[in-house]
Design a protein around this motif. Structure first.
Motif, PDB file in Angstrom:
ATOM      1  N   GLU A   1      -1.055   2.449  -3.699  1.00 53.53           N
ATOM      2  CA  GLU A   1      -0.332   1.559  -4.610  1.00 53.53           C
ATOM      3  C   GLU A   1       0.501   0.532  -3.848  1.00 53.53           C
ATOM      4  OE1 GLU A   1       0.367   5.136  -7.888  1.00 53.53           O
ATOM      5  OE2 GLU A   1       2.091   4.104  -7.014  1.00 53.53           O
ATOM      6  N   GLU A   2       0.980   0.913  -2.694  1.00 55.95           N
ATOM      7  CA  GLU A   2       1.833   0.024  -1.903  1.00 55.95           C
ATOM      8  C   GLU A   2       1.010  -0.925  -1.024  1.00 55.95           C
ATOM      9  OE1 GLU A   2       5.081  -0.385  -2.046  1.00 55.95           O
ATOM     10  OE2 GLU A   2       5.315   1.148  -3.607  1.00 55.95           O
ATOM     11  N   GLY A   3      -0.306  -0.892  -1.162  1.00 56.12           N
ATOM     12  CA  GLY A   3      -1.155  -1.821  -0.411  1.00 56.12           C
ATOM     13  C   GLY A   3      -1.460  -1.373   0.995  1.00 56.12           C
ATOM     14  N   MET A   4      -1.231  -0.096   1.295  1.00 59.56           N
ATOM     15  CA  MET A   4      -1.524   0.434   2.629  1.00 59.56           C
ATOM     16  C   MET A   4      -2.372   1.704   2.499  1.00 59.56           C
ATOM     17  SD  MET A   4       2.153  -0.125   4.496  1.00 59.56           S
ATOM     18  CE  MET A   4       3.079   0.692   3.215  1.00 59.56           C
ATOM     19  N   PRO A   5      -3.623   1.566   2.011  1.00 59.03           N
ATOM     20  CA  PRO A   5      -4.428   2.768   1.779  1.00 59.03           C
ATOM     21  C   PRO A   5      -4.717   3.549   3.053  1.00 59.03           C
ATOM     22  CG  PRO A   5      -5.755   0.776   1.579  1.00 59.03           C
ATOM     23  CD  PRO A   5      -4.327   0.331   1.660  1.00 59.03           C
ATOM     24  N   GLY A   6      -4.627   2.888   4.198  1.00 65.50           N
ATOM     25  CA  GLY A   6      -4.884   3.584   5.459  1.00 65.50           C
ATOM     26  C   GLY A   6      -3.613   3.997   6.178  1.00 65.50           C
ATOM     27  N   LEU A   7      -2.499   4.073   5.463  1.00 67.44           N
ATOM     28  CA  LEU A   7      -1.242   4.468   6.106  1.00 67.44           C
ATOM     29  C   LEU A   7      -1.455   5.752   6.902  1.00 67.44           C
ATOM     30  CD1 LEU A   7       1.816   3.760   6.287  1.00 67.44           C
ATOM     31  CD2 LEU A   7       2.164   5.370   4.396  1.00 67.44           C
ATOM     32  N   ARG A   8      -0.987   5.751   8.125  1.00 66.77           N
ATOM     33  CA  ARG A   8      -1.247   6.903   9.001  1.00 66.77           C
ATOM     34  C   ARG A   8      -0.309   8.048   8.630  1.00 66.77           C
ATOM     35  NH1 ARG A   8      -2.363   3.821  14.806  1.00 66.77           N
ATOM     36  NH2 ARG A   8      -4.176   2.660  14.049  1.00 66.77           N
ATOM     37  N   LEU A   9      -0.893   9.125   8.191  1.00 72.87           N
ATOM     38  CA  LEU A   9      -0.134  10.257   7.666  1.00 72.87           C
ATOM     39  C   LEU A   9      -0.404  11.508   8.490  1.00 72.87           C
ATOM     40  CD1 LEU A   9      -1.083   9.597   3.951  1.00 72.87           C
ATOM     41  CD2 LEU A   9       1.179   9.230   4.936  1.00 72.87           C
TER      42      LEU A   9
ATOM     43  N   VAL B   1       1.422  11.267  17.787  1.00 71.36           N
ATOM     44  CA  VAL B   1       1.479  10.324  18.918  1.00 71.36           C
ATOM     45  C   VAL B   1       0.287   9.361  18.839  1.00 71.36           C
ATOM     46  CG1 VAL B   1       1.318  10.121  21.431  1.00 71.36           C
ATOM     47  CG2 VAL B   1       2.817  11.854  20.408  1.00 71.36           C
ATOM     48  N   GLY B   2      -0.863   9.874  18.462  1.00 73.18           N
ATOM     49  CA  GLY B   2      -2.030   9.010  18.275  1.00 73.18           C
ATOM     50  C   GLY B   2      -1.803   7.991  17.169  1.00 73.18           C
ATOM     51  N   HIS B   3      -1.204   8.433  16.080  1.00 74.24           N
ATOM     52  CA  HIS B   3      -0.902   7.511  14.974  1.00 74.24           C
ATOM     53  C   HIS B   3      -0.006   6.369  15.449  1.00 74.24           C
ATOM     54  CE1 HIS B   3      -2.942   9.934  12.172  1.00 74.24           C
ATOM     55  NE2 HIS B   3      -1.947  10.530  11.544  1.00 74.24           N
ATOM     56  N   LEU B   4       0.894   6.682  16.392  1.00 71.02           N
ATOM     57  CA  LEU B   4       1.860   5.669  16.843  1.00 71.02           C
ATOM     58  C   LEU B   4       1.300   4.740  17.922  1.00 71.02           C
ATOM     59  CD1 LEU B   4       5.095   7.867  17.020  1.00 71.02           C
ATOM     60  CD2 LEU B   4       4.574   6.097  15.336  1.00 71.02           C
ATOM     61  N   THR B   5       0.200   5.113  18.550  1.00 65.32           N
ATOM     62  CA  THR B   5      -0.288   4.320  19.693  1.00 65.32           C
ATOM     63  C   THR B   5      -1.715   3.785  19.522  1.00 65.32           C
ATOM     64  OG1 THR B   5      -0.978   6.388  20.768  1.00 65.32           O
ATOM     65  CG2 THR B   5       1.191   5.513  21.360  1.00 65.32           C
TER      66      THR B   5
ATOM     67  N   ARG C   1      -1.175  -4.734   2.550  1.00 72.53           N
ATOM     68  CA  ARG C   1      -0.234  -5.019   3.633  1.00 72.53           C
ATOM     69  C   ARG C   1      -0.749  -4.411   4.935  1.00 72.53           C
ATOM     70  NH1 ARG C   1       5.638  -3.332   1.653  1.00 72.53           N
ATOM     71  NH2 ARG C   1       4.586  -1.618   0.606  1.00 72.53           N
ATOM     72  N   PRO C   2      -0.796  -5.210   5.995  1.00 69.44           N
ATOM     73  CA  PRO C   2      -1.265  -4.654   7.267  1.00 69.44           C
ATOM     74  C   PRO C   2      -0.241  -3.692   7.861  1.00 69.44           C
ATOM     75  CG  PRO C   2      -0.481  -6.887   7.581  1.00 69.44           C
ATOM     76  CD  PRO C   2      -0.406  -6.620   6.100  1.00 69.44           C
ATOM     77  N   LEU C   3      -0.721  -2.718   8.599  1.00 68.31           N
ATOM     78  CA  LEU C   3       0.201  -1.820   9.299  1.00 68.31           C
ATOM     79  C   LEU C   3       0.835  -2.542  10.483  1.00 68.31           C
ATOM     80  CD1 LEU C   3      -1.810   1.559   9.382  1.00 68.31           C
ATOM     81  CD2 LEU C   3      -0.400   0.577   7.553  1.00 68.31           C
ATOM     82  N   ALA C   4       1.931  -1.990  10.970  1.00 66.16           N
ATOM     83  CA  ALA C   4       2.616  -2.590  12.129  1.00 66.16           C
ATOM     84  C   ALA C   4       1.773  -2.393  13.391  1.00 66.16           C
ATOM     85  CB  ALA C   4       3.975  -1.928  12.310  1.00 66.16           C
TER      86      ALA C   4
ATOM     87  N   GLU D   1      -9.667  -2.636   9.116  1.00 66.52           N
ATOM     88  CA  GLU D   1      -9.255  -2.212   7.783  1.00 66.52           C
ATOM     89  C   GLU D   1      -7.730  -2.126   7.682  1.00 66.52           C
ATOM     90  OE1 GLU D   1     -11.029  -1.853   5.153  1.00 66.52           O
ATOM     91  OE2 GLU D   1      -9.575  -0.897   3.820  1.00 66.52           O
ATOM     92  N   GLU D   2      -7.107  -1.642   8.768  1.00 66.60           N
ATOM     93  CA  GLU D   2      -5.647  -1.484   8.738  1.00 66.60           C
ATOM     94  C   GLU D   2      -4.914  -2.826   8.829  1.00 66.60           C
ATOM     95  OE1 GLU D   2      -5.090   2.964  10.709  1.00 66.60           O
ATOM     96  OE2 GLU D   2      -5.419   1.244  12.023  1.00 66.60           O
ATOM     97  N   ARG D   3      -5.627  -3.862   9.260  1.00 70.41           N
ATOM     98  CA  ARG D   3      -5.016  -5.197   9.338  1.00 70.41           C
ATOM     99  C   ARG D   3      -5.247  -5.999   8.060  1.00 70.41           C
ATOM    100  NH1 ARG D   3      -3.915  -6.413  14.688  1.00 70.41           N
ATOM    101  NH2 ARG D   3      -5.031  -5.137  16.208  1.00 70.41           N
ATOM    102  N   ARG D   4      -6.010  -5.452   7.166  1.00 71.31           N
ATOM    103  CA  ARG D   4      -6.485  -6.216   6.018  1.00 71.31           C
ATOM    104  C   ARG D   4      -5.344  -6.647   5.085  1.00 71.31           C
ATOM    105  NH1 ARG D   4     -11.956  -4.280   2.960  1.00 71.31           N
ATOM    106  NH2 ARG D   4     -13.008  -5.217   4.723  1.00 71.31           N
ATOM    107  N   THR D   5      -5.470  -7.851   4.549  1.00 70.99           N
ATOM    108  CA  THR D   5      -4.558  -8.327   3.510  1.00 70.99           C
ATOM    109  C   THR D   5      -5.400  -8.750   2.315  1.00 70.99           C
ATOM    110  OG1 THR D   5      -4.612 -10.565   4.404  1.00 70.99           O
ATOM    111  CG2 THR D   5      -2.828  -9.134   5.184  1.00 70.99           C
TER     112      THR D   5
END
Lengths: 425, 151
Positions: free
Chosen positions: A16-24, A59-63, B74-77, A69-73
């Motif tokens: 819903e927030e536009g980040m379907p690939g948010l790293r969880l 750590v992988g999620h952060l690096t 929104r793109p991730l950081a 797909e994650e850059r998509r707008t």
């Protein structure tokens, strides 16, 4: 990072927030109540969803570089298909049941003909947007129209003459199927000429399914609350841990104005409407109901405090449902208006500070604001342990009941909004 | 066999989106997304799984659901190649023991990745409230964030 029991919920929210690939990343359920040693095991262990070592995954999620797909707008528009079928009534019922668009009981199929019959009872255009609802305050708001309300009213089996009342209730934008894990539900109270027009119940069994208008308006409200937000799907858009039997069909009833003692105004007049207006007032956050017998002169203050302080002090609302038969003692105690009783409750129903800040729901919802300096919580945080905290804010009184015994009750419902029915004819 | 669309509107939102990906592979839709133009993810179609019986009267009914809002992607950081020398903010939303969990995570970083600096922060306000001051602090420090939502 979140518990694995909420995987679908958090992925829905990220979508819903536009980040379907948010790293969880996920921990086992629960976190609350675990010791430091148990939580250290969570950290050293595996993500129960992916089976990957939790910290290496984080750590992988952060690096890890971002994917395309994650850059998509861009804008995602979700269209809804206006028609379902053609199919048999049996298959359509199953189709609605599978999507939690029904209450799992037989529904009246919302054919174009039936919906048109409902729409004929209002001058409002079918495409007019009435309002928006969310499954909880943190989720996206879905929009619903006059037609959406008509479809759900047909499904509930409501008579077309109930439609303006259902529209007015819809216009309160009160969700009777909140997705709160606390399993809260809602109630609605009608005042004014509409009560006689629809022959609504304010007496024996008023809050139950013993009146056609109350039962079917309530069922329509429940359907609308589910379906305006896409359907109440357990685990996704309905998160009530245990559910709430009061929410299966939200209580819809009339105030017993004939039983109001002198000086007590009807609810709609308290809210600024004229006595001759037809008004519906919606309450949300209803969870549990405490029922008591008549208050006694010897200990009414203790009994009132004891009854209304029950439950978590994070819940700041109370709806007092007072049968006409038990109003005389309230008058004797000096409550010659509803407002005096409401003030007494707000000022005298308390919980000791030492217990207030230990309550987990208070910690979840009030500790952050207190630390951020929001009043009165910041002041309450600094009080001595024994100091009484008057935690109730949203208190209302409605007279209802058939006086078959000296009983009254209170619910954790909080007043939300009142709407004139005639504006929706 | 039920179609992908039929399965999709029985699913939670995020799974519907994943299942709709097949549709989004259509060149025009993908191009529209890249250009920031609207495109449709169509839910539901006739449900073949529950096909009509031969003797049943068939009717068409109206969809009772509301209309969801459009979503702005929104793109991730951007991510650093390594956490060495970086500051990782461990942000607690004050919900059901998240603070204790993050304290244990802080100890894990100290023991296993000593080149990473960690900062524990309790987010201001209730768990759902925004905390722009904290986000500004993390950004100014060039930091990264792990948010723990306990429950």
């Amino acid at each position: 990072m979140i518990i694995d029991a909420l995987e679908d919920l958090v992925r829905d929210k990220a979508f819903e927030e536009g980040m379907p690939g948010l790293r969880l990343a996920f921990t086992p359920t629960p976190v609350g109540g675990k010791t430091a040693a148990e939580l250290a095991d969570y950290i050293a262990g595996k993500d129960p969803v992916t089976n990957e070592p939790l910290m290496q995954e984080i750590v992988g999620h952060l690096t890890r570089p971002l994917s395309a797909e994650e850059r998509r707008t861009g804008t995602v528009v979700r269209e809804r298909r206006p028609l379902i079928g053609p199919d048999t009534a049996e298959n359509l019922q199953r189709y609605f049941d599978d999507r939690f668009w029904s209450d799992q009981l037989p529904i009246v199929m919302p054919t174009e003909e039936r919906v048109a019959e409902m729409l004929a009872r209002t001058s409002r255009p079918r495409e007019e947007v009435i309002g928006r609802m969310r499954v909880t305050g943190t989720r996206e708001a879905w929009e619903y129209t006059v037609e959406t309300v008509a479809i759900n009213a047909v499904m509930a089996g409501a008579k077309p003459e109930y439609f303006p009342a259902i529209l007015a209730l819809a216009a309160t934008q009160t969700n009777a199927r909140s997705s709160s894990t606390s399993s809260m539900t809602a109630m609605a109270v009608f005042n004014g000429p509409i009560v006689d027009e629809l022959q609504m119940n304010s007496g024996t069994g008023a809050l139950g399914l013993y009146n056609n208008a109350g039962a079917l308006i309530g069922r329509a409200w429940g359907f609308l609350s589910s379906n305006a937000t896409g359907g109440s799907v357990p685990g996704h858009t309905y998160m009530g841990v245990q559910g709430n039997p009061m929410g299966n069909v939200p209580a819809v009833f009339a105030e017993n104005v004939a039983g109001l003692p002198q000086g007590w105004q009807p609810l709609h007049v308290q809210k600024g409407f004229a006595p001759g207006d037809s008004v519906v007032s919606a309450f949300g956050g209803c969870q549990s109901q405490v029922t008591m017998m008549v208050l006694k002169d010897e200990n009414w203050e203790w009994a009132l405090d004891n009854a209304l302080a029950a439950g978590t002090p994070n819940r700041t609302s109370r709806l007092l449902l007072i049968d006409p038969a038990v109003t005389p003692p309230f008058l004797r105690f000096g409550f010659d208006t509803k407002e005096k009783l409401i003030d007494w409750v707000r000022n005298n129903v308390t919980v000791p500070k030492q217990h207030y800040w230990v309550d987990q729901e208070v910690i979840n919802y009030k500790l952050g604001p207190a630390r951020a300096g929001r009043e009165p919580y910041a002041t309450w945080l600094g009080l001595p342990d024994e100091a009484p905290i008057p935690f109730l804010e949203n208190v209302e009184v409605v007279v209802v009941g058939g006086s078959g015994n000296l009983r009254w009750s209170a619910n954790e419902c909080g007043y939300n909004r009142s709407v004139k029915v005639d504006d929706w004819r | 066999m039920p179609s992908m669309q039929n399965q999709a509107d029985r699913q939670p939102l995020w799974k519907r989106a994943a299942m709709a990906k097949g549709k989004r592979r259509a060149p025009l839709a993908s191009l529209a997304l890249l250009l920031g133009l609207p495109f449709a993810v169509t839910p539901g179609a006739a449900d073949e799984r529950h096909s009509a019986s031969a003797d049943g009267e068939r009717s068409t009914v109206l969809n009772p659901t509301g209309t969801p809002p459009a979503i702005e992607r929104r793109p991730l950081a951007e991510r650093p190649a390594s956490l060495d020398g970086k500051t990782v903010y461990l942000v607690d939303v004050t919900f059901n023991g998240g603070d204790l969990l993050l304290r244990e995570m802080q100890e894990w970083f100290a023991a296993h990745m000593p080149g990473v600096k960690t900062e524990y922060r309790a987010k201001q306000g209730a768990y759902f409230a925004d905390d722009p001051a904290l986000w500004a602090e993390i950004k100014a420090a060039g930091g990264l964030m792990i948010m723990a939502i306990g429950h």
